[in-house]
Design an enzyme around this catalytic site. Structure first.
Site, short mmCIF file in Angstrom:
data_model
loop_
_atom_site.label_atom_id
_atom_site.label_comp_id
_atom_site.label_asym_id
_atom_site.label_seq_id
_atom_site.Cartn_x
_atom_site.Cartn_y
_atom_site.Cartn_z
N ASP A 54 0.84 -1.20 0.00
CA ASP A 54 0.00 0.00 0.00
C ASP A 54 0.87 1.25 0.00
OD1 ASP A 54 -2.96 1.11 0.98
OD2 ASP A 54 -1.29 2.28 1.79
N TYR A 59 2.88 10.05 -0.48
CA TYR A 59 4.01 9.45 0.25
C TYR A 59 5.34 9.71 -0.48
CZ TYR A 59 0.33 6.66 2.55
OH TYR A 59 -0.78 6.23 3.22
N LYS A 84 -3.04 5.78 -3.96
CA LYS A 84 -4.13 6.68 -3.60
C LYS A 84 -3.95 8.04 -4.29
CE LYS A 84 -3.74 4.73 1.04
NZ LYS A 84 -2.28 4.48 1.00
N HIS A 117 -7.85 9.43 -1.36
CA HIS A 117 -7.13 9.42 -0.09
C HIS A 117 -7.94 10.04 1.06
CE1 HIS A 117 -2.71 9.21 1.42
NE2 HIS A 117 -3.55 8.90 2.38
N LEU A 199 -1.50 -0.19 14.56
CA LEU A 199 -0.85 -0.36 15.85
C LEU A 199 -0.83 0.92 16.67
CD1 LEU A 199 2.14 -2.60 14.67
CD2 LEU A 199 -0.01 -3.32 15.72
N ILE A 238 -2.68 -3.09 7.34
CA ILE A 238 -1.43 -2.80 6.62
C ILE A 238 -0.39 -2.20 7.56
CG2 ILE A 238 -2.25 -2.64 4.24
CD1 ILE A 238 -2.65 0.39 4.72
N SER A 241 6.67 -0.93 8.76
CA SER A 241 7.95 -0.91 9.45
C SER A 241 9.04 -0.87 8.40
CB SER A 241 8.13 -2.15 10.35
OG SER A 241 9.38 -2.11 10.99
N ASN A 250 5.48 -8.74 12.36
CA ASN A 250 4.12 -8.34 12.02
C ASN A 250 3.44 -9.32 11.07
OD1 ASN A 250 4.42 -6.05 13.60
ND2 ASN A 250 4.84 -4.69 11.87
#
Length: 283
Positions: A54, A59, A84, A117, A199, A238, A241, A250
């Site tokens: 993703d 980004y 996105k 988004h 998380l 998703i 790290s 994960n």
């Protein structure tokens, strides 16, 4: 499938989207990861066994993500790629141009999932944007289309006025922000809920004392417990790290199951606390 250090053979389960496409329930996110670092992190994730990646235009790591995908040696049909559309690209024509630019940066012929988004409600363009998404879907260039951070109001408008029901609504979702009303609406419309920031990084979630006895009971980490909670709720998730050991940790969330009392204990952690902006006002 891959053999994890515990000796387990794991296949990530798929969810079936409302158009019949399948999507891995556990994927890998690259939010706030620099382009070169994204290439390394995605490569590590693919080597670990992730097949869903993703990213997003904002980004600024679609190129690095694409390099990792193309260099992996994994057949394109075995990958699930999401990107996105950013807020300033909303609108029918600009959305189509932005999609072309994302494909070019990724080096792909299509994406498996394309998301708006944010609703950016003050711009009042997301319905025009959705019509562009419907064209991309009809043309087969986006195999599924969906939304991200859409509120009850925005999602309802898209469902009521659009021709295609979104396949996914990707929202901030973790034990401190469980979004029960929005998840219920997603389910009612046949929209899969996908969790970003699963998380709850930055909130001290993983050190919450409510998680410690659950993690100890299963011989797992608090992060693994939270990811398992998402999966058992039916969420697509998703985690992100850049550390190979954490990427592997994960992924290792399929060899145990939370009990109903443990799920109830995590449900009791909900405080309505957000990490990100309020989607109703963010533009």
């Amino acid at each position: 499938m891959r053999r994890l250090p515990r000796g387990e053979i794991v296949a990530v389960p798929d969810v079936t989207l409302n158009n019949g496409a399948t999507m891995p329930q556990l994927g890998f996110g690259v939010f706030q990861v620099a382009d070169d670092e994204a290439e390394r992190a995605v490569t590590a994730a693919l080597e670990t066994g992730y097949r869903s990646i993703d990213t997003a235009r904002i980004y600024q790591n679609e190129r690095g993500t694409g390099r990792a995908l193309r260099g992996s040696g994994i057949a394109r049909e075995d990958l699930f790629v999401t990107t996105k559309l950013w807020n300033d690209d909303q609108g029918y024509d600009s959305a189509l141009r932005a999609f072309d630019a994302s494909l070019e940066r990724l080096g792909l012929d299509y994406v498996d999932l394309y998301l708006i988004h944010w609703p950016a409600a003050a711009r009042n363009l997301y319905l025009d944007t959705w019509r562009a998404f419907e064209k991309l879907y009809a043309d087969g260039r986006a195999k599924a289309i969906g939304v991200s951070n859409f509120t009850v109001e925005a999602l309802t408008k898209v469902v009521d006025e659009g021709e295609v029901v979104p396949a996914v609504n990707q929202i901030e979702l973790h034990p401190y922000l469980q979004q029960e009303e929005l998840r219920a609406l997603d389910a009612r419309y046949g929209v899969h809920t996908e969790a970003w920031s699963p998380l709850g990084q930055g909130q001290g979630l993983l050190s919450d004392p409510a998680l410690a006895p659950i993690a100890e009971a299963h011989g797992r980490t608090p992060a693994q417990v939270v990811l398992r909670w998402h999966l058992q709720l039916g969420n697509v998730v998703i985690p992100k790290s850049v550390t190979p050991s954490r990427i592997a940790e994960n992924f290792d969330v399929f060899g145990f199951e939370l009990t109903e009392p443990e799920i109830a204990a995590i449900a009791a952690m909900d405080s309505g606390t957000r990490l990100g902006p309020d989607p109703a006002t963010f533009s």
